[in-house]
Design a protein around this motif. Structure first.
Motif, PDB file in Angstrom:
ATOM      1  N   VAL A  32       0.835  -1.204   0.000  1.00 42.85           N
ATOM      2  CA  VAL A  32       0.000   0.000   0.000  1.00 42.85           C
ATOM      3  C   VAL A  32       0.870   1.255   0.000  1.00 42.85           C
ATOM      4  CG1 VAL A  32      -1.544   1.394   1.449  1.00 42.85           C
ATOM      5  CG2 VAL A  32      -2.051  -1.026   1.048  1.00 42.85           C
ATOM      6  N   PHE A  33       1.922   1.221   0.846  1.00 42.74           N
ATOM      7  CA  PHE A  33       2.709   2.444   1.015  1.00 42.74           C
ATOM      8  C   PHE A  33       3.789   2.641  -0.031  1.00 42.74           C
ATOM      9  CE2 PHE A  33       0.837   2.386   5.285  1.00 42.74           C
ATOM     10  CZ  PHE A  33       0.429   3.698   5.336  1.00 42.74           C
ATOM     11  N   THR A  34       4.046   1.622  -0.856  1.00 44.79           N
ATOM     12  CA  THR A  34       5.113   1.799  -1.840  1.00 44.79           C
ATOM     13  C   THR A  34       4.584   1.960  -3.267  1.00 44.79           C
ATOM     14  OG1 THR A  34       5.335  -0.598  -1.885  1.00 44.79           O
ATOM     15  CG2 THR A  34       6.926   0.614  -0.540  1.00 44.79           C
ATOM     16  N   SER A  35       3.279   1.775  -3.468  1.00 38.90           N
ATOM     17  CA  SER A  35       2.781   1.935  -4.837  1.00 38.90           C
ATOM     18  C   SER A  35       2.816   3.411  -5.241  1.00 38.90           C
ATOM     19  CB  SER A  35       1.361   1.368  -4.935  1.00 38.90           C
ATOM     20  OG  SER A  35       0.478   2.355  -5.374  1.00 38.90           O
ATOM     21  N   PRO A  36       3.395   3.714  -6.416  1.00 32.41           N
ATOM     22  CA  PRO A  36       3.492   5.117  -6.838  1.00 32.41           C
ATOM     23  C   PRO A  36       2.120   5.804  -6.907  1.00 32.41           C
ATOM     24  CG  PRO A  36       4.661   3.660  -8.363  1.00 32.41           C
ATOM     25  CD  PRO A  36       3.947   2.786  -7.396  1.00 32.41           C
ATOM     26  N   PHE A  37       1.104   5.061  -7.373  1.00 27.67           N
ATOM     27  CA  PHE A  37      -0.237   5.642  -7.446  1.00 27.67           C
ATOM     28  C   PHE A  37      -0.709   6.075  -6.061  1.00 27.67           C
ATOM     29  CE2 PHE A  37      -4.871   5.093  -7.108  1.00 27.67           C
ATOM     30  CZ  PHE A  37      -5.304   5.961  -8.105  1.00 27.67           C
ATOM     31  N   ILE A  39       1.161   6.835  -3.501  1.00 24.01           N
ATOM     32  CA  ILE A  39       1.943   7.950  -2.958  1.00 24.01           C
ATOM     33  C   ILE A  39       1.396   9.269  -3.508  1.00 24.01           C
ATOM     34  CG2 ILE A  39       4.228   9.044  -2.948  1.00 24.01           C
ATOM     35  CD1 ILE A  39       5.356   6.136  -2.922  1.00 24.01           C
ATOM     36  N   ILE A  40       1.153   9.302  -4.825  1.00 27.61           N
ATOM     37  CA  ILE A  40       0.640  10.545  -5.432  1.00 27.61           C
ATOM     38  C   ILE A  40      -0.737  10.872  -4.887  1.00 27.61           C
ATOM     39  CG2 ILE A  40      -0.097  11.624  -7.603  1.00 27.61           C
ATOM     40  CD1 ILE A  40       2.098   9.846  -8.959  1.00 27.61           C
ATOM     41  N   THR A  41      -1.646   9.881  -4.928  1.00 26.61           N
ATOM     42  CA  THR A  41      -3.000  10.156  -4.451  1.00 26.61           C
ATOM     43  C   THR A  41      -3.003  10.403  -2.941  1.00 26.61           C
ATOM     44  OG1 THR A  41      -3.355   7.781  -4.349  1.00 26.61           O
ATOM     45  CG2 THR A  41      -4.244   8.940  -6.267  1.00 26.61           C
ATOM     46  N   GLY A  42      -2.053   9.781  -2.233  1.00 31.37           N
ATOM     47  CA  GLY A  42      -1.953  10.002  -0.794  1.00 31.37           C
ATOM     48  C   GLY A  42      -1.631  11.456  -0.488  1.00 31.37           C
TER      49      GLY A  42
END
Lengths: 417, 306
Positions: A32-37, A39-42
């Motif tokens: 969950v915390f390493t997916s680029p999507f 990170i951006i949406t986070g």
């Protein structure tokens, strides 16, 4: 006790199965915390949360460019008007399959209904940012009378109809989606009951959708003189309804394209040729409707006798919308159908969705108060909140699609017809 | 290929006709409910000197500014450089326009809520926060307002303002025709009371229309032949007479149809949809199901033969 066989017995087992999808919690959260999507949406969501606090502690003036001349901005023009129009796919596909017997489109029903439900849910979330006192949202439903003792039923208002309908339709769509939830939770009896109301809920959904989709257009009937005459017409409720059906169909096409890329493991068993055939079928319907819509819009111009206005800057803008975002997608859909090119139909769905968005923004913002010199342009915080709300919707959609039988039939439960 | 194209056009044409037949004329004749007892205001634009004392009195009466606001502040005429609109702190504003005749005095126009006979704001409000009182003023009940601001969209005069700067209790702000003051015996609106030129008259709407006609008759050529508000949007309780055409003074050119009539046709179609749609849809459903059953029977027969 066969009925309970698939149901986990402890909350830990439940969490492991239903939330972590049988992955180790560590692996799950790492992913969950390493997916680029994510990170951006986070980041978008963190910014959105901060701005939410600012909005509800500092007020509308601190977060929007709204004025007394432009009381409705991006949050109404995009989040509400476009959100509702583009979430129409649920009722369109639902009625096609359940009422008109087009069982071939069965696999599209659940994603369309989920999009519809989440679409409406986040329309209401977006609306809460715009309302001056969102905590009074239940007031038109009678809470106003209970709390204040004064009449709070504005039965002469189109907005009253919109409010009630969106609330009731949200509930109906939730009920329509319940079978998927109960299959996920392995509740056979509840699922059986949820399936039984399918036809009733679908019929009710069509009625509510017909009325509130057109009512969103009817809201602007009172803005005669404010909405530019080329966009203002007594037919505006019909325009909004038909374009919403096209918008809903186009979103279903667009979304099935995204789903096939993002959730490919879930649609692995789908026959790509069949998926293309479905998309082409939807494209055909959208093309016919767009052609109807195109003709009707001209009848609107003729009705108001506004031909002379076509040769003005707003007139050119009207022609851009009519030819670039209504007739062009209509022809491209037709071409895609004739050439049996699903990819052309998919491309056209994006153009159509943009066209619907353009139309709603033209009516509510771009041509609104067209004879005033001061123009409204949204503040960056308005854009940020809008992106935040859309992102929340995407996260919720992904969470549910990953866990519930939306894109595929649950192996233990046969399709309901 | 040809059949395909023809089929497409046929479907499109049929759908088109069906959709056009739907909406009926939204400009149906309205129902008039004008009362002879209604109160009203008459602004004689030819008498207004642009002293802005009405603005000061209005703010004081409605407690919109500091309690000890000096009236001298309103002698500032630089505000006339731009045309202003009403806002949350100013329920009335005076704007200045060029003279009616070259070399004449500038024309000053007071602007505020028109107190429509059939108010658009009231028909638009989903919580019935606006009310046309039996006395005539259109007043607003803040306690039920959810802040959707549809009234601001709906108002043909774009009068209601919103206190956007208030995070917790934002509300619609507009002229009440000093409803609290006039509800008391002998009370008159603050603007009419302070006006040094007698440009603002307060009384029964019916009498004010007669007064306006008398003025026009007594001073031929002084006024354009139009009482603004007598018929606009079905009539308003605030009336104007003017030495200059109203279109040149920032007044919107409106027809005589009361605004609520614009949505009435749509709303009356709602029960029709509620009743007709279930019948049609359930009919369609029954039809497709029957067809499917027959299809199954046929298949069964065929397989028997085989």
């Amino acid at each position: 006790m066969a009925e309970c066989s698939g149901r986990p017995t402890t909350w830990k087992a439940w969490l492991a199965g239903k939330w972590y999808m049988d992955q180790a919690p560590g692996d799950y959260w790492r992913a969950v915390f390493t997916s680029p999507f994510n990170i951006i949406t986070g980041i978008i969501i963190c910014v959105g949360l901060v701005l939410t606090v600012v909005r509800f502690t500092q007020g509308l003036e601190a977060t929007t460019n709204l004025t007394n001349d432009y009381p409705w901005g991006l949050w109404i023009g995009f989040d509400v008007l476009c959100g509702v129009a583009l979430a129409a796919g649920g009722f369109v596909i639902g009625s096609a399959v359940h009422l008109f017997g087009m069982h071939r489109y069965h696999s599209l029903v659940r994603p369309a209904i989920l999009t519809g439900f989440l679409g409406y849910f986040f329309v209401v979330v977006g609306l809460c940012f715009d309302l001056g006192r969102p905590w009074r949202l239940p007031y038109p439903m009678g809470a106003g009378y209970v709390v204040t003792g004064s009449n709070s039923f504005g039965v002469t208002s189109v907005m009253f109809l919109v409010g009630w309908h969106v609330a009731v339709y949200l509930t109906v769509q939730f009920l329509e989606f319940c079978p998927a939830v109960f299959e996920w939770l392995d509740r056979k009896t509840l699922r059986k009951w949820a399936i039984r109301i399918t036809i009733g809920a679908t019929v009710f959904g069509v009625i509510l959708s017909t009325l509130h989709q057109s009512a969103l257009g009817a809201l602007f009937l009172l803005a005669e003189g404010k909405v530019h005459p080329l966009w203002y017409s007594p037919f505006i409720p019909v325009f909004f309804f038909i374009s919403a059906v096209v918008g809903g169909l186009s979103m279903v096409i667009f979304e099935s394209m995204l789903s096939h890329r993002v959730f490919h493991s879930q649609v692995a068993h789908h026959d790509p040729a069949e998926a293309d055939r479905l998309v082409i079928g939807l494209g055909k319907a959208a093309s016919v409707l767009l052609f109807t819509y195109f003709c009707l819009k001209w009848i609107g111009v003729a009705d108001g006798q506004h031909w002379d206005l076509l040769n003005t800057p707003y007139g050119y803008w009207f022609l851009v919308e009519m030819f670039g975002f209504v007739l062009l997608p209509c022809l491209l859909y037709a071409l895609g159908v004739r050439r049996q090119s699903a990819s052309l139909v998919r491309f056209t769905s994006v153009l159509t969705v943009l066209g619907i968005v353009l139309n709603r923004l033209n009516v509510s913002i771009i041509t609104f108060q067209w004879n005033l010199e001061d123009r409204y342009f949204p503040r960056w915080t308005e854009f940020a909140i809008t992106v935040f709300v859309v992102t929340l919707g995407l996260w919720t959609f992904r969470f549910m699609v990953n866990r519930m039988p939306v894109l595929y039939d649950h192996p233990d439960y046969p399709p309901e017809h | 290929m040809n059949t395909n194209r023809r089929g497409f056009l046929k479907i499109a044409a049929t759908a088109g006709v069906a959709a056009v037949a739907g909406p009926s004329d939204a400009r149906a004749a309205p129902v008039r409910r004008i009362s002879d007892d209604w109160l009203g205001m008459l602004t004689d634009i030819s008498l207004c000197i642009g002293c802005r004392k009405c603005e000061w009195a209005c703010r004081k009466a409605n407690e919109l500014g500091p309690p000890d606001e000096p009236i001298q502040d309103y002698e500032d005429m630089s505000v006339f450089k731009h045309h202003r609109r009403t806002d949350a702190k100013n329920y009335t504003v005076v704007n200045r326009y060029p003279p009616a005749t070259p070399g004449g005095n500038p024309v000053d126009v007071k602007k505020q809520c028109m107190h429509c006979n059939e108010p658009a704001c009231a028909s638009a409000c989903l919580v019935a926060a606006f009310r046309k009182t039996p006395e005539a003023p259109v007043i607003y009940n803040e306690s039920v307002c959810i802040g959707c601001r549809y009234c601001m969209v709906a108002c043909p005069f774009t009068i209601p303002a919103y206190s956007y700067d208030d995070p917790f209790t934002p509300a619609i702000k507009k002229c009440t025709m000093c409803f609290d003051r006039i509800s008391k015996e002998g009370g008159i609106p603050a603007c009419a009371e302070i006006c040094p030129e007698g440009a603002i008259s307060f009384g029964k709407r019916k009498d004010l229309i007669a007064l306006a006609r008398d003025k026009m008759r007594d001073k031929p050529g002084r006024y354009v032949d139009h009482i603004y508000g007598e018929h606009e949007v079905g009539g308003t309780c605030w009336l104007y007479i003017s030495p200059k055409p109203f279109a040149e003074l920032g007044f919107p050119e409106l027809d005589t149809i009361p605004r609520p009539a614009l949505t009435k046709t749509f709303l009356s179609a709602v029960p029709l949809v509620l009743i007709a749609w279930p019948a049609l849809l359930m009919g369609a459903h029954a039809f497709t199901r029957r067809q499917e059953e027959l299809g199954k029977d046929d298949k069964a027969k065929h397989s028997e033969k085989d």
